[in-house]
Write a protein that holds these residues in place. Structure first.
Motif, PDB file in Angstrom:
ATOM      1  N   UNK A 234      26.704  46.742 100.694  1.00 35.69           N
ATOM      2  CA  UNK A 234      27.611  47.711 101.303  1.00 35.69           C
ATOM      3  C   UNK A 234      28.868  47.853 100.456  1.00 35.69           C
ATOM      4  N   UNK A 235      29.393  46.730  99.977  1.00 36.19           N
ATOM      5  CA  UNK A 235      30.587  46.742  99.135  1.00 36.19           C
ATOM      6  C   UNK A 235      30.329  47.527  97.858  1.00 36.19           C
ATOM      7  N   UNK A 236      29.219  47.268  97.196  1.00 39.27           N
ATOM      8  CA  UNK A 236      28.888  47.961  95.952  1.00 39.27           C
ATOM      9  C   UNK A 236      28.729  49.460  96.178  1.00 39.27           C
ATOM     10  N   UNK A 237      28.089  49.836  97.277  1.00 39.51           N
ATOM     11  CA  UNK A 237      27.894  51.251  97.573  1.00 39.51           C
ATOM     12  C   UNK A 237      29.232  51.946  97.834  1.00 39.51           C
ATOM     13  N   UNK A 238      30.098  51.308  98.598  1.00 36.87           N
ATOM     14  CA  UNK A 238      31.408  51.895  98.895  1.00 36.87           C
ATOM     15  C   UNK A 238      32.251  52.014  97.627  1.00 36.87           C
ATOM     16  N   UNK A 239      32.258  50.976  96.798  1.00 37.10           N
ATOM     17  CA  UNK A 239      33.017  51.025  95.551  1.00 37.10           C
ATOM     18  C   UNK A 239      32.519  52.152  94.653  1.00 37.10           C
ATOM     19  N   UNK A 240      31.200  52.329  94.584  1.00 31.59           N
ATOM     20  CA  UNK A 240      30.620  53.399  93.782  1.00 31.59           C
ATOM     21  C   UNK A 240      31.012  54.767  94.331  1.00 31.59           C
ATOM     22  N   UNK A 241      30.947  54.926  95.635  1.00 26.41           N
ATOM     23  CA  UNK A 241      31.284  56.198  96.268  1.00 26.41           C
ATOM     24  C   UNK A 241      32.745  56.565  96.034  1.00 26.41           C
ATOM     25  N   UNK A 242      33.607  55.573  95.970  1.00 30.67           N
ATOM     26  CA  UNK A 242      35.040  55.813  95.779  1.00 30.67           C
ATOM     27  C   UNK A 242      35.445  55.890  94.310  1.00 30.67           C
ATOM     28  N   UNK A 243      34.495  55.709  93.420  1.00 26.46           N
ATOM     29  CA  UNK A 243      34.796  55.773  91.995  1.00 26.46           C
ATOM     30  C   UNK A 243      35.544  54.563  91.483  1.00 26.46           C
ATOM     31  N   UNK A 244      35.311  53.410  92.091  1.00 30.84           N
ATOM     32  CA  UNK A 244      36.022  52.194  91.723  1.00 30.84           C
ATOM     33  C   UNK A 244      35.187  51.231  90.889  1.00 30.84           C
ATOM     34  N   UNK A 245      33.966  51.635  90.528  1.00 34.95           N
ATOM     35  CA  UNK A 245      33.125  50.833  89.643  1.00 34.95           C
ATOM     36  C   UNK A 245      33.141  51.471  88.259  1.00 34.95           C
ATOM     37  N   UNK A 246      33.185  50.665  87.199  1.00 32.34           N
ATOM     38  CA  UNK A 246      33.164  51.239  85.850  1.00 32.34           C
ATOM     39  C   UNK A 246      31.851  51.968  85.583  1.00 32.34           C
ATOM     40  N   UNK A 247      31.949  53.065  84.830  1.00 28.06           N
ATOM     41  CA  UNK A 247      30.737  53.798  84.456  1.00 28.06           C
ATOM     42  C   UNK A 247      30.112  53.172  83.210  1.00 28.06           C
ATOM     43  N   UNK A 248      29.144  53.845  82.600  1.00 29.48           N
ATOM     44  CA  UNK A 248      28.443  53.323  81.431  1.00 29.48           C
ATOM     45  C   UNK A 248      29.372  53.097  80.238  1.00 29.48           C
ATOM     46  N   UNK A 249      30.452  53.866  80.180  1.00 30.66           N
ATOM     47  CA  UNK A 249      31.407  53.755  79.079  1.00 30.66           C
ATOM     48  C   UNK A 249      32.507  52.734  79.371  1.00 30.66           C
ATOM     49  N   UNK A 250      32.473  52.116  80.550  1.00 30.93           N
ATOM     50  CA  UNK A 250      33.476  51.129  80.917  1.00 30.93           C
ATOM     51  C   UNK A 250      34.725  51.696  81.558  1.00 30.93           C
ATOM     52  N   UNK A 251      34.731  53.021  81.784  1.00 29.89           N
ATOM     53  CA  UNK A 251      35.884  53.658  82.414  1.00 29.89           C
ATOM     54  C   UNK A 251      35.696  53.722  83.920  1.00 29.89           C
ATOM     55  N   UNK A 252      36.792  53.625  84.656  1.00 28.66           N
ATOM     56  CA  UNK A 252      36.746  53.737  86.107  1.00 28.66           C
ATOM     57  C   UNK A 252      36.994  55.193  86.481  1.00 28.66           C
ATOM     58  N   UNK A 253      36.024  55.851  87.143  1.00 28.90           N
ATOM     59  CA  UNK A 253      36.180  57.272  87.449  1.00 28.90           C
ATOM     60  C   UNK A 253      37.473  57.615  88.198  1.00 28.90           C
ATOM     61  N   UNK A 254      37.964  56.737  89.033  1.00 35.90           N
ATOM     62  CA  UNK A 254      39.186  57.024  89.777  1.00 35.90           C
ATOM     63  C   UNK A 254      40.405  57.109  88.869  1.00 35.90           C
ATOM     64  N   UNK A 255      40.299  56.572  87.657  1.00 40.59           N
ATOM     65  CA  UNK A 255      41.435  56.585  86.735  1.00 40.59           C
ATOM     66  C   UNK A 255      41.348  57.679  85.678  1.00 40.59           C
ATOM     67  N   UNK A 256      40.357  58.521  85.718  1.00 43.01           N
ATOM     68  CA  UNK A 256      40.233  59.603  84.723  1.00 43.01           C
ATOM     69  C   UNK A 256      41.280  60.648  84.927  1.00 43.01           C
TER      70      UNK A 256
END
Length: 83
Positions: A61-83
Motif C-alpha cells: 500500500x505504501x509503495x502504491x501510494x508513493x508511486x501515485x503521488x510521484x514520490x518514488x524515483x523514476x528510471x533516471x533516478x529523478x523524483x517526478x514530484x520535483x520536476x
C-alpha cells in the motif's frame, strides 16, 4: 458572526474569487505553466514519504501510494514530484 463573514469576503476578494456568491468563488485557479510552479525540496519529499508511510496499511500500500503521488524515483533516478 458578522465579522467572520466580512473576513471571508475579504479573503475571497484577494484570493481571486468574487464575493458575489458564484459557484466557483474561492477555488484556486489552474497554474498556467511550469514557470510559476514552486519547486519541491528534498525535505518536503522526505516528510511526505514519512506521512504516507505512517498512513499506509502495509508495504505494498505504501509503495502504491508513493508511486501515485510521484514520490518514488523514476528510471533516471529523478523524483517526478520535483520536476
Amino acid at each position: 458572526m458578522n465579522g467572520s463573514v466580512e473576513v471571508r469576503q475579504f479573503l475571497l476578494r484577494y484570493e481571486g474569487g468574487d464575493s458575489g456568491g458564484g459557484g466557483l468563488a474561492g477555488l484556486p485557479s489552474q497554474r498556467a505553466g511550469q514557470a510559476d510552479a514552486p519547486r519541491v525540496s528534498d525535505d518536503q519529499v522526505r516528510r511526505a514519504r514519512l506521512a504516507v508511510a505512517a498512513g499506509a496499511t502495509d508495504a505494498a500500500d505504501c509503495a502504491q501510494l508513493l508511486d501515485m503521488l510521484g514520490l518514488l524515483p523514476d528510471d533516471e533516478g529523478q523524483i517526478p514530484a520535483q520536476r
